[in-house]
Scaffold this motif. Structure first.
Motif, PDB file in Angstrom:
ATOM      1  N   PHE A   1      -5.899   1.871  -1.682  1.00  9.35           N
ATOM      2  CA  PHE A   1      -5.392   2.692  -0.283  1.00  9.35           C
ATOM      3  C   PHE A   1      -5.489   4.198  -0.764  1.00  9.35           C
ATOM      4  O   PHE A   1      -5.432   4.564  -1.800  1.00  9.35           O
ATOM      5  CB  PHE A   1      -3.994   2.285   0.028  1.00  9.35           C
ATOM      6  N   VAL A   2      -5.164   4.882   0.447  1.00  7.74           N
ATOM      7  CA  VAL A   2      -5.319   6.426   0.118  1.00  7.74           C
ATOM      8  C   VAL A   2      -4.002   6.979  -0.005  1.00  7.74           C
ATOM      9  O   VAL A   2      -2.999   6.716   0.810  1.00  7.74           O
ATOM     10  CB  VAL A   2      -5.941   6.952   1.734  1.00  7.74           C
TER      11      VAL A   2
ATOM     12  N   ASN B   1     -12.834  20.325   0.378  1.00  8.79           N
ATOM     13  CA  ASN B   1     -13.903  19.484   0.976  1.00  8.79           C
ATOM     14  C   ASN B   1     -13.386  19.685   2.678  1.00  8.79           C
ATOM     15  O   ASN B   1     -14.528  20.018   3.446  1.00  8.79           O
ATOM     16  CB  ASN B   1     -13.550  18.014   0.788  1.00  8.79           C
TER      17      ASN B   1
ATOM     18  N   VAL C   1      -7.781   8.186  -3.914  1.00 11.93           N
ATOM     19  CA  VAL C   1      -7.691   6.824  -3.522  1.00 11.93           C
ATOM     20  C   VAL C   1      -7.323   5.975  -4.744  1.00 11.93           C
ATOM     21  O   VAL C   1      -7.775   6.196  -5.893  1.00 11.93           O
ATOM     22  CB  VAL C   1      -9.089   6.239  -3.056  1.00 11.93           C
TER      23      VAL C   1
ATOM     24  N   GLY D   1      -2.355  10.671  -0.519  1.00 10.43           N
ATOM     25  CA  GLY D   1      -2.719  12.201  -0.537  1.00 10.43           C
ATOM     26  C   GLY D   1      -4.478  12.424  -0.476  1.00 10.43           C
ATOM     27  O   GLY D   1      -4.868  11.461   0.191  1.00 10.43           O
ATOM     28  N   PRO D   2      -4.724  13.644  -1.450  1.00 10.98           N
ATOM     29  CA  PRO D   2      -6.285  13.408  -1.527  1.00 10.98           C
ATOM     30  C   PRO D   2      -6.930  12.403  -2.448  1.00 10.98           C
ATOM     31  O   PRO D   2      -8.019  12.370  -2.894  1.00 10.98           O
ATOM     32  CB  PRO D   2      -6.503  14.611  -2.027  1.00 10.98           C
TER      33      PRO D   2
ATOM     34  N   MET E   1     -10.671  12.296  -4.520  1.00 12.58           N
ATOM     35  CA  MET E   1     -11.620  12.335  -3.448  1.00 12.58           C
ATOM     36  C   MET E   1     -11.859  13.921  -3.272  1.00 12.58           C
ATOM     37  O   MET E   1     -12.947  14.305  -2.660  1.00 12.58           O
ATOM     38  CB  MET E   1     -11.128  11.722  -2.280  1.00 12.58           C
ATOM     39  N   ASP E   2     -11.178  14.815  -3.621  1.00  8.53           N
ATOM     40  CA  ASP E   2     -11.252  16.195  -3.450  1.00  8.53           C
ATOM     41  C   ASP E   2     -12.134  16.759  -4.355  1.00  8.53           C
ATOM     42  O   ASP E   2     -13.033  17.706  -3.951  1.00  8.53           O
ATOM     43  CB  ASP E   2     -10.153  17.048  -3.193  1.00  8.53           C
TER      44      ASP E   2
ATOM     45  N   ALA F   1       0.723  -1.276   0.207  1.00  8.60           N
ATOM     46  CA  ALA F   1      -0.005  -0.132  -0.074  1.00  8.60           C
ATOM     47  C   ALA F   1       0.981   1.085  -0.080  1.00  8.60           C
ATOM     48  O   ALA F   1       0.653   2.036   0.861  1.00  8.60           O
ATOM     49  CB  ALA F   1      -1.023  -0.207   1.090  1.00  8.60           C
TER      50      ALA F   1
ATOM     51  N   GLN G   1      -1.994  22.441  -7.337  1.00 12.77           N
ATOM     52  CA  GLN G   1      -1.599  22.413  -6.057  1.00 12.77           C
ATOM     53  C   GLN G   1      -0.765  23.549  -5.376  1.00 12.77           C
ATOM     54  O   GLN G   1      -0.336  23.560  -4.221  1.00 12.77           O
ATOM     55  CB  GLN G   1      -0.807  21.051  -5.641  1.00 12.77           C
TER      56      GLN G   1
ATOM     57  N   TYR H   1      -5.955  11.463   4.266  1.00 11.41           N
ATOM     58  CA  TYR H   1      -6.847  12.492   3.936  1.00 11.41           C
ATOM     59  C   TYR H   1      -8.280  12.217   3.960  1.00 11.41           C
ATOM     60  O   TYR H   1      -9.041  12.728   4.573  1.00 11.41           O
ATOM     61  CB  TYR H   1      -6.641  12.824   2.307  1.00 11.41           C
TER      62      TYR H   1
END
Lengths: 350, 336
Positions: A78-79, B266, A84, A81-82, A46-47, A6, A340, B220
């Motif tokens: 797995f995640v 978010n 998945v 940063g922002p 995800m953001d 991961a 970013q 996050y």
């Protein structure tokens, strides 16, 4: 599961394969460095994903709880940063939708349709017996591996039939974020009336998908949603277009994008027409189950077909040797870095 | 009863056969493969009795009652959960389905399985540690959330030491397991309003010191989910006492003000919904008021430019306008 690590440093992104989930997810071709295995990595941003975050969760959790050779499996999620990252096997021919758009604008050859259909029904039989309705059967959710196996994906729209500890006879919930799937959905699901719908709704979608695979485009493409709904409710069954259903004279009237010559000159078997018809019956009760469909003569007479990869030529499976555009990845990197760079100048005094 | 084919096994027989099979699976002797097969087969039989199949209706209430009684008497539910990792992939899901159905059993207003589990809390504790093991985590999760629907069971779980492990489970690297653990965690903290409020009040320090770690997580998704849940908890009127305590602590305000400036939109947005409670509080303690006053102009300017693209979200814009007005009107209180 424990096989993959991961952490992003174990994966080398090679190129961008495509986008999904309204541009909020990207699929990348990648190499797993410890073993040099080629993989697909789906990255959900995800953001950008707000209320639909639950859908992503549902898709991943449900996919992890289904194990079938004809359903795409997620090795790990797995995640980072922002986003998945979802690691899955590489489906080297991409989706059936990709194949239609790139190589088969007028549809796939019959033998290819049968091989794909059998795999899809196999997967669907398992899904239904495990108590789920897929609710998004369509060519873009059917992926083809390098060896020509079709795998079903798109489980974020699925819903359980076991609710409150009971196996429900019918379901009434309308799938979320489903605008892109409406043309494939069954009349009873779209009607949203008190009778509800059950797993036979997926069988209707299989019929529409057969048309999509055979004709190059799903029926009702380009028509308004209201017209599509009234036609389906009226019981108008779409057809596989060939010299029988699309005779020479009609060619002039049609304004379709596809080459009417190739349609007039081809003929699908009666069995293929019959399966499509069985699937798209207005009354769900009369549609066969996935298990029953698998016993249809269409699949029996078809044991000695050429393997799917040969039928899909000129399409070639993706591999690290196939030329890819390095710029894609570089550009993506730059865009990500730029996005970013937004700087907050404000500092609080505590 | 089927007219043809094998006659139906009685509940007693199936439970007995399943128990024997699980026992030999546990021992892991030579016949393990056969045991595995027997476990799967009998689980399917029990599942079909409860749920029915495509060609058979579920069994009658009498048979189901017998089955439930056998399950309680044989202690099989606990045995199945303890050996869940040894059962094959589909069998694990069958265990969860059988468990969830039996759990919902009702006689009038009584829930006999819930009463039974209250006398055997090991069942809950074993399920709760299921998140330690990747291959059974999601199965345990579905059973735990069914249990959490019942106040008596939720109470046992909330007040157990194992509950604090959830602050770790929700942060594990595997996304699906972390998300599932979070759903269970959230269910436990929100389902039964009065129970939850009491729990949070009596365990305020312990819970919120753990919670702080989630809000500062490097993950996050954990950060975003826990921040959102915090907003929901504080804004629930049952948690008034907890909320008052939370918004009196200047460290909490600092954390939210910093989160307002996080890179992720978010997270900024969720932080706004917690931040607003500090500002809206009519009785701000001095340390809170001091921080707001010290940043009065900056906050006004910041909020004016905050998420201006949400023009359609009326409630958000009203709340933002209200906060700006409140902050503009802040005055140092004399004599404190």
């Amino acid at each position: 599961m424990a096989k993959y690590e991961a952490k992003t440093s174990s994966y080398k992104i090679i190129s961008l394969l495509g986008q999904g989930f309204d541009g909020k997810a990207e699929v990348h071709l990648a190499k797993y460095l410890p073993t040099n295995e080629m993989l697909a990595i789906k990255k959900f941003d995800m953001d950008k994903i707000k209320e639909e975050a639950q859908l992503v969760e549902r898709e991943i959790i449900l996919t992890r709880q289904l194990q079938h050779p004809r359903i795409i499996s997620y090795h790990l999620a797995f995640v980072n940063g922002p986003s998945v990252w979802v690691i899955s096997s590489l489906m080297a021919f991409g989706s059936c939708r990709d194949l239609l758009s790139r190589y088969f604008n007028d549809g796939l050859p019959e033998n290819a349709i049968i091989l794909i259909l059998r795999d899809v029904l196999d997967a669907l039989d398992y899904i239904h017996k495990k108590g789920f309705i897929h609710r998004a059967i369509k060519a873009s959710h059917i992926l083809i591996s390098a060896t020509g196996k079709a795998c079903l994906t798109g489980l974020r729209y699925a819903c359980p039939m076991v609710v409150n500890g009971k196996w429900q006879k019918s379901i009434h919930s309308f799938p979320a974020s489903t605008a892109g799937n409406l043309n494939w959905l069954s009349p009873e699901l779209l009607e949203q009336n008190l009778l509800g719908y059950n797993e036979k709704s997926d069988i209707y979608s299989v019929g529409i998908t057969m048309c999509e695979l055979a004709n190059g485009q799903e029926p009702f493409a380009g028509t308004t949603t209201t017209l599509m709904l009234t036609e389906k409710v009226r019981g108008c069954a779409p057809q596989l277009l060939d010299c029988v259903t699309f005779p020479r004279g009609l060619a002039l009237e049609s304004s379709g994008d596809c080459d009417s010559k190739s349609i007039e000159n081809r003929k699908f078997s009666e069995d293929l027409h019959s399966v499509a018809e069985l699937c798209m019956q207005r009354d769900a009760y009369y549609r066969p189950t996935a298990e029953q469909l698998l016993t249809h003569p269409l699949f029996k007479s078809h044991k000695k077909s050429m393997p799917l990869p040969d039928l899909l030529k000129p399409a070639l499976p993706m591999s690290d040797r196939v030329a890819y555009n390095k710029d894609d990845v570089t550009n993506l990197d730059t865009i990500n870095r730029l996005s970013q760079m937004e700087i907050y100048t404000c500092e609080w005094d505590f | 009863m089927p007219l043809f084919g094998k006659s139906q096994k009685s509940p007693t027989d199936v439970v007995k056969a399943l128990k024997e099979a699980v026992n030999s699976l546990e021992k892991g002797d030579k016949k393990a493969e056969k045991a595995q097969e027997d476990v799967s087969k009998n689980l399917v039989l029990i599942k079909n009795m409860l749920y029915g199949t495509s060609d058979a209706e579920p069994q009658t209430d009498i048979i189901v009652a017998q089955l439930a009684q056998e399950l309680y008497n044989s202690n099989l539910l606990l045995l199945l959960i303890q050996n869940l990792n040894r059962i094959d992939f589909e069998g694990k899901k069958d265990v969860a389905q059988v468990f969830n159905n039996i759990l919902r059993r009702q006689i009038g207003t009584r829930s006999p399985t819930v009463e039974y589990i209250c006398t055997k809390p090991e069942i809950l504790f074993t399920l709760m540690t299921g998140y330690e093991h990747q291959d059974i985590a999601l199965n345990c999760g579905t059973m735990l959330r069914e249990c959490a629907r019942y106040e008596a069971l939720a109470k046992i779980m909330l007040y157990s030491d194992d509950f604090y492990n959830y602050f770790r489970y929700v942060e594990v690297s595997t996304f699906d397991i972390a998300s599932d653990a979070f759903s269970t965690f959230k269910e436990l903290l929100t389902r039964h309003k009065i129970l939850c409020a009491e729990f949070l009040e009596t365990n305020y320090d312990k819970v919120f010191s753990h919670y702080q770690r989630l809000l500062n997580s490097e993950n996050y998704v954990t950060r975003r989910q826990s921040l959102k849940l915090l907003g929901e908890l504080l804004l629930d009127r049952h948690n008034f006492t907890v909320m008052t305590r939370y918004i009196s602590n200047p460290d909490n305000l600092k954390l939210m003000m910093n989160m307002l400036k996080e890179r992720s939109r978010n997270i900024q947005f969720e932080a706004f919904h917690v931040f607003k409670v500090f500002v809206a509080n009519p009785n701000k303690p001095k340390p809170i008021l001091d921080i707001l006053l010290r940043n009065q102009e900056k906050l006004v300017e910041f909020l004016m430019r905050f998420h201006t693209d949400r023009a359609e979200d009326e409630q958000f814009n009203d709340e933002k306008a209200y906060l700006i007005r409140q902050i503009k009107e802040l005055k140092a209180v004399q004599g404190h």
